[in-house]
Design a protein around this motif. Sequence first.
Motif, PDB file in Angstrom:
ATOM      1  N   ALA A  18       0.824  -1.195   0.000  1.00  0.00           N
ATOM      2  CA  ALA A  18       0.000   0.000   0.000  1.00  0.00           C
ATOM      3  C   ALA A  18       0.861   1.249   0.000  1.00  0.00           C
ATOM      4  O   ALA A  18       1.949   1.258   0.561  1.00  0.00           O
ATOM      5  N   LYS A  19       0.325   2.265  -0.629  1.00  0.00           N
ATOM      6  CA  LYS A  19       0.952   3.578  -0.508  1.00  0.00           C
ATOM      7  C   LYS A  19       0.293   4.245   0.679  1.00  0.00           C
ATOM      8  O   LYS A  19      -0.929   4.345   0.750  1.00  0.00           O
ATOM      9  N   VAL A  20       1.096   4.650   1.606  1.00  0.00           N
ATOM     10  CA  VAL A  20       0.604   5.434   2.724  1.00  0.00           C
ATOM     11  C   VAL A  20       1.141   6.840   2.509  1.00  0.00           C
ATOM     12  O   VAL A  20       2.349   7.073   2.562  1.00  0.00           O
ATOM     13  N   PHE A  21       0.242   7.747   2.225  1.00  0.00           N
ATOM     14  CA  PHE A  21       0.618   9.120   1.944  1.00  0.00           C
ATOM     15  C   PHE A  21       1.075   9.828   3.206  1.00  0.00           C
ATOM     16  O   PHE A  21       0.586   9.539   4.302  1.00  0.00           O
ATOM     17  N   GLU A  22       1.975  10.762   3.047  1.00  0.00           N
ATOM     18  CA  GLU A  22       2.294  11.705   4.113  1.00  0.00           C
ATOM     19  C   GLU A  22       1.189  12.763   4.099  1.00  0.00           C
ATOM     20  O   GLU A  22       0.588  13.040   3.053  1.00  0.00           O
ATOM     21  N   LYS A  23       0.918  13.370   5.226  1.00  0.00           N
ATOM     22  CA  LYS A  23      -0.163  14.355   5.344  1.00  0.00           C
ATOM     23  C   LYS A  23      -0.046  15.457   4.288  1.00  0.00           C
ATOM     24  O   LYS A  23      -1.008  15.724   3.551  1.00  0.00           O
ATOM     25  N   CYS A  24       1.102  16.081   4.205  1.00  0.00           N
ATOM     26  CA  CYS A  24       1.264  17.205   3.277  1.00  0.00           C
ATOM     27  C   CYS A  24       1.285  16.754   1.822  1.00  0.00           C
ATOM     28  O   CYS A  24       0.828  17.480   0.935  1.00  0.00           O
ATOM     29  N   GLU A  25       1.791  15.560   1.574  1.00  0.00           N
ATOM     30  CA  GLU A  25       1.767  14.999   0.219  1.00  0.00           C
ATOM     31  C   GLU A  25       0.325  14.822  -0.236  1.00  0.00           C
ATOM     32  O   GLU A  25      -0.054  15.203  -1.356  1.00  0.00           O
ATOM     33  N   LYS A  55      -6.048   6.256   7.610  1.00  0.00           N
ATOM     34  CA  LYS A  55      -4.662   6.622   7.990  1.00  0.00           C
ATOM     35  C   LYS A  55      -3.846   6.921   6.728  1.00  0.00           C
ATOM     36  O   LYS A  55      -2.662   6.650   6.675  1.00  0.00           O
ATOM     37  N   TYR A  56      -4.528   7.470   5.711  1.00  0.00           N
ATOM     38  CA  TYR A  56      -3.931   7.875   4.425  1.00  0.00           C
ATOM     39  C   TYR A  56      -3.434   6.695   3.588  1.00  0.00           C
ATOM     40  O   TYR A  56      -2.599   6.855   2.714  1.00  0.00           O
ATOM     41  N   GLU A  57      -3.963   5.516   3.809  1.00  0.00           N
ATOM     42  CA  GLU A  57      -3.512   4.329   3.084  1.00  0.00           C
ATOM     43  C   GLU A  57      -4.382   4.088   1.848  1.00  0.00           C
ATOM     44  O   GLU A  57      -5.592   3.892   1.951  1.00  0.00           O
ATOM     45  N   SER A  58      -3.744   4.063   0.687  1.00  0.00           N
ATOM     46  CA  SER A  58      -4.474   3.937  -0.573  1.00  0.00           C
ATOM     47  C   SER A  58      -5.162   2.591  -0.752  1.00  0.00           C
ATOM     48  O   SER A  58      -6.205   2.506  -1.397  1.00  0.00           O
ATOM     49  N   SER A  59      -4.629   1.542  -0.179  1.00  0.00           N
ATOM     50  CA  SER A  59      -5.203   0.208  -0.402  1.00  0.00           C
ATOM     51  C   SER A  59      -6.123  -0.257   0.727  1.00  0.00           C
ATOM     52  O   SER A  59      -6.506  -1.426   0.762  1.00  0.00           O
ATOM     53  N   ALA A  60      -6.499   0.639   1.607  1.00  0.00           N
ATOM     54  CA  ALA A  60      -7.322   0.253   2.751  1.00  0.00           C
ATOM     55  C   ALA A  60      -8.678  -0.302   2.307  1.00  0.00           C
ATOM     56  O   ALA A  60      -9.335   0.257   1.433  1.00  0.00           O
ATOM     57  N   VAL A  61      -9.058  -1.418   2.916  1.00  0.00           N
ATOM     58  CA  VAL A  61     -10.386  -2.007   2.729  1.00  0.00           C
ATOM     59  C   VAL A  61     -10.912  -2.286   4.126  1.00  0.00           C
ATOM     60  O   VAL A  61     -10.293  -3.022   4.895  1.00  0.00           O
ATOM     61  N   GLY A  62     -12.033  -1.684   4.443  1.00  0.00           N
ATOM     62  CA  GLY A  62     -12.594  -1.861   5.769  1.00  0.00           C
ATOM     63  C   GLY A  62     -13.267  -3.205   5.936  1.00  0.00           C
ATOM     64  O   GLY A  62     -13.603  -3.876   4.958  1.00  0.00           O
ATOM     65  N   GLU A 140      -4.671  22.167  12.380  1.00  0.00           N
ATOM     66  CA  GLU A 140      -3.518  21.274  12.513  1.00  0.00           C
ATOM     67  C   GLU A 140      -3.358  20.340  11.311  1.00  0.00           C
ATOM     68  O   GLU A 140      -2.274  19.871  11.020  1.00  0.00           O
ATOM     69  N   TRP A 141      -4.455  20.065  10.596  1.00  0.00           N
ATOM     70  CA  TRP A 141      -4.425  19.091   9.519  1.00  0.00           C
ATOM     71  C   TRP A 141      -3.677  19.575   8.278  1.00  0.00           C
ATOM     72  O   TRP A 141      -3.232  18.754   7.476  1.00  0.00           O
ATOM     73  N   THR A 142      -3.536  20.873   8.128  1.00  0.00           N
ATOM     74  CA  THR A 142      -2.748  21.386   7.002  1.00  0.00           C
ATOM     75  C   THR A 142      -1.556  22.215   7.490  1.00  0.00           C
ATOM     76  O   THR A 142      -0.802  22.724   6.672  1.00  0.00           O
ATOM     77  N   ALA A 143      -1.379  22.295   8.787  1.00  0.00           N
ATOM     78  CA  ALA A 143      -0.253  23.044   9.356  1.00  0.00           C
ATOM     79  C   ALA A 143       1.069  22.447   8.886  1.00  0.00           C
ATOM     80  O   ALA A 143       1.230  21.224   8.823  1.00  0.00           O
ATOM     81  N   GLY A 144       2.000  23.306   8.505  1.00  0.00           N
ATOM     82  CA  GLY A 144       3.322  22.851   8.077  1.00  0.00           C
ATOM     83  C   GLY A 144       3.393  22.427   6.635  1.00  0.00           C
ATOM     84  O   GLY A 144       4.474  22.075   6.140  1.00  0.00           O
ATOM     85  N   CYS A 145       2.274  22.448   5.946  1.00  0.00           N
ATOM     86  CA  CYS A 145       2.274  22.066   4.534  1.00  0.00           C
ATOM     87  C   CYS A 145       2.442  23.313   3.679  1.00  0.00           C
ATOM     88  O   CYS A 145       1.780  24.324   3.925  1.00  0.00           O
ATOM     89  N   SER A 146       3.309  23.248   2.702  1.00  0.00           N
ATOM     90  CA  SER A 146       3.518  24.381   1.800  1.00  0.00           C
ATOM     91  C   SER A 146       2.485  24.292   0.678  1.00  0.00           C
ATOM     92  O   SER A 146       2.721  23.675  -0.350  1.00  0.00           O
ATOM     93  N   LEU A 147       1.361  24.895   0.904  1.00  0.00           N
ATOM     94  CA  LEU A 147       0.269  24.833  -0.050  1.00  0.00           C
ATOM     95  C   LEU A 147       0.068  26.198  -0.638  1.00  0.00           C
ATOM     96  O   LEU A 147      -0.690  26.565  -1.368  1.00  0.00           O
TER      97      LEU A 147
END
Length: 147
Positions: A18-25, A55-62, A140-147
């Motif tokens: 799985a790809k687990v994205f970083e928050k800012c990515e 948790k930002y995981e692309s392949s997550a299946v509940g 906090e969810w976008t804090a520190g991200c260069s957007l």
Amino acid sequence: MKVVALTLFCLLISVNEAKVFEKCELAALLKQHGLDGYHGISLADWICTAYHESKYESSAVGPPNTDGSQDYGVFQINSRYWCDNQQGETANGCRISCSAFTNDDITDDIECAKTVVRDPQGMDAWVAWKNHCKGKDLSEWTAGCSL
């Protein structure tokens, strides 16, 4: 021959990781695809939702829900209403196979999420958003991200 078989096995495992994205990515990708402010919803709402859903995981299946449906991908899109998992009744509102939401290219996840929020439920379609993000300070969810 054993080395070749082992190498192929390792390659198959790495392809299925799985790809687990970083928050800012993830935030940058969602912004690039027009989710920041889409239908009046902040980028922080989307990031908070994705975190609490997958948790930002692309392949997550509940696991199966009480109605037998399942949730897929970074946004945990539900099979009863939005995609077809070939395992029961579905409205398939996004006209797509649920497995399309479990790869590293989340373009189709984003397009389906746009469809979901245009539904009368809006973001309330995501229980995680209602329980963890709705009405809260989400800076906090976008804090520190260069957007």
